[in-house]
Design an enzyme around this catalytic site. Sequence first.
Site, PDB file in Angstrom:
ATOM      1  N   HIS B  55      37.950  -3.793  -5.739  1.00 48.36           N
ATOM      2  CA  HIS B  55      38.499  -2.336  -5.856  1.00 48.36           C
ATOM      3  C   HIS B  55      40.058  -2.649  -5.340  1.00 48.36           C
ATOM      4  CE1 HIS B  55      39.100   1.768  -6.524  1.00 48.36           C
ATOM      5  NE2 HIS B  55      39.741   1.659  -5.271  1.00 48.36           N
ATOM      6  N   HIS B 104      37.896   7.083 -10.629  1.00 47.84           N
ATOM      7  CA  HIS B 104      37.150   7.570  -9.321  1.00 47.84           C
ATOM      8  C   HIS B 104      35.808   7.600 -10.146  1.00 47.84           C
ATOM      9  CE1 HIS B 104      37.723   9.515  -5.348  1.00 47.84           C
ATOM     10  NE2 HIS B 104      38.090   8.243  -5.329  1.00 47.84           N
TER      11      HIS B 104
END
Lengths: 90, 742
Positions: B55, B104
């Site tokens: 990420h 998200h």
Amino acid sequence: MTELTGPTNTTKVVVDVMLKPEILDPQGQAVSAALPRLGFNFASSVRQGKRFEIEVEGEVTVEKLAEITKAAETLLANPVIETFVVKVEN
Amino acid sequence: MSLDTVQSAQTTPDRIQPFAELGLKPEEYARIREILGRRPTSSELAMYSVMWSEHCSYKSSKVHLRQFGEKAPHSDALLVGIGENAGVVDVGQGYAVTFKIESHNHPSFVEPYQGAATGVGGIVRDILTMGARPIAVMDPLRFGPADAPDTRRVLPGVVAGIGGYGNCLGLPNIGGEIVFDETYAGNPLVNALCIGVMRHEQIKLAKASGAGNLVVLFGARTGGDGIGGVSVLASETFGADGPAKRPSVQVGDPFAEKVLIECSLEIFAEDLVVGIQDLGGAGLSCATSELASAGTGGMLVALDDVPLRDPSLSPEEILMSESQERMCAIVEPSKIARFLEICQKWDVTATVIGEVTDGNRLVITWHGEVIVEVPPRTVAHEGPVYNRPLAKPAYVDRVAREILELPLPSDSEALKEAIYKLISSPNMADKSWVTSQYDKYVQGNTIQSQPEDSGMIRIDEQTHLGVAVSTDANASWSYLNPYEGAKLALAEAARNIATAGARPLAVTNCLNFGSPEDPGVMWQFAETVRGLADGCLEMGLPVTGGNVSFYNQTGEVAILPTPIIGVLGVIQDVRARTPMSHSAGDLEIYLLGKTEQDFAGSEWAYLHHQRGGVAPTSDLKKEMRLIELLLEGQEIFEAAHDVSQGGVAVTMCEMVLRNKIGATINLVDDAAVALFSETPGRVIVVVDPRNSERLVELAKKFEIELTELGRTGGALLRINEIEIPLAELDLAYTSTFPRLFG
């Protein structure tokens, strides 16, 4: 003290829901910040939860309690971020 | 456990460390030892593990993403490019606009409301960090089948979370998309886009320079939120039992963020910061190492000065915490008093936690003892880079050979039924059940939002200068051909800006894929990036930044490759914008562009459970001519609406339902193909009959096919012999979401 709570014979079951201790509680923080502004200086921290009072017909059996616990898990509380306690009130 | 200091790391080199549990591979751990010349302390291990996670480090995608730089078209509009918190483009009149989209996804699956809410909060802080005032948000969403029980849990939570956070912040939500598909069950996509505006001279960068300058942490106190969220949550596939390690969920506090925005903007206005960074994924580990790395290189931080919500947190946890609504600023000592004064005015906690130093070491202490001493670049920018194996998955050639067997209705009754079926399907149906939960008009500058082709915001109330943004992805096309899918999504987003009369300027993207460790997924990703980079070069649109979300898969099933492409455009006078629908009768309706037999990846095929065939090929030169036509002819268009998913049928339904003014359409060729084919590069326009000659000239000039479809007016949508009363059509269009979600 005995008091009838409804027209029929019911028992009150209380479900108390609180955010888990590590989860941020903006509402509790807001209350905590408002207290000293109003002159109350006793609190070092406030956390806010919610309380459900459920009237149950007749006696609360183990099965009924299990069902209420299941409902609390599914609807009343969000177990990802909250904990809850189920209590039978006399 | 006793404190693990740099000194103890030197004296106990053989201590067993839980690098695997933190998501690090043995060779990555070995490299950390090599960089440091000793074993890392537990705090250093925490920092490296979160910063070297997929990420944060983009370790699987980096080698591909370089193409956005290598193939970057020349653009005078680009003020800040890839690498900062968000790209910035010049929109004229001294204004700069910044926009970015982020995912998200995983947090929104675990806890839909808070996951989606903090997604909005995070992207808003990214935009704020550039020095801009956030002015609008958008949310492209993907869910499992609309009638699946888990979708009923996730969708309402996500929508309420986006609305709850955005509405509290006072930011209009001006668009996005909602698409349902089986592959998103268990892997919903929640992407959040934010747009911000500033003057050119107000641009701020994330760097810590000038020895002696102070490092200030301001905003919310640090708690145990989302610890390990980045490395564990965003980079590991969910198993059948849900996440392996469920971290504590981050809870957003939009009112704290609102105050943080106003406080930061006042600080920026007085020019009190040298550099600034928000705290998102990887929290302080990220902010300190990135600021130091981009600056002169040295920083000294006293971690025990970080204000805590939970005093029991260990230094490792403080470094990894993802508590929301926090910012980190670099401030000259002469300006710190004023800085703290402004924070106090806004009731924002602000604490000096360290200073910029000479040298190239990030040193972090805990009650005087050194627990971190690392070269910040090795944490922030020189993480592992993987050239992961990629292989064209077997399905690609197989589905390309598939011959679609679709019923193509021929008689009027069947055609009418098909239109009803399409318009009431969850992907095509009215989305106002969702968008009405968002505040679309707060701040009073929203010119248009859903269901228009793009969201448009006025940025100057005197000159009426505005910007428009659209996000698009057609995952079915990307599945069939990821290279073309990316180009087609880019073209569609740009077209959706141009239909309103805005000129496309810049691109952002959020690339949602399955596991990069699967060579097939990696091939989809590589082809997507190649397509997008080639497309942007051809269309002259720079990529200003973006986000990659991998590991969107449950077990072996990856999501469809879903590159969400956002295009931003500028319009000189928002009052002149072209709406998606006509507001009068007796106007002429035309189709720009040519309709071919394009059913591969179409909604009509999806409704018949078929996802095969050959995706359309993009013709970006033609797309650009179409855009130029729309811009040059803007004044003659009473309405312009993009033809995409659902073909001309859905486009016409949306147009007649918008203002409840009907239309009569005459189709000469095969009506089913004309109505349901999804050939890209088409727009339906409406003009006054007096301007039809001018339209013919424009079509000739830009070499775009022009077909007269019919006329506006009446209370019916009439297509050849089919007559559909608008009230009936509206009912079919608007009742799907309430029926599904209550």
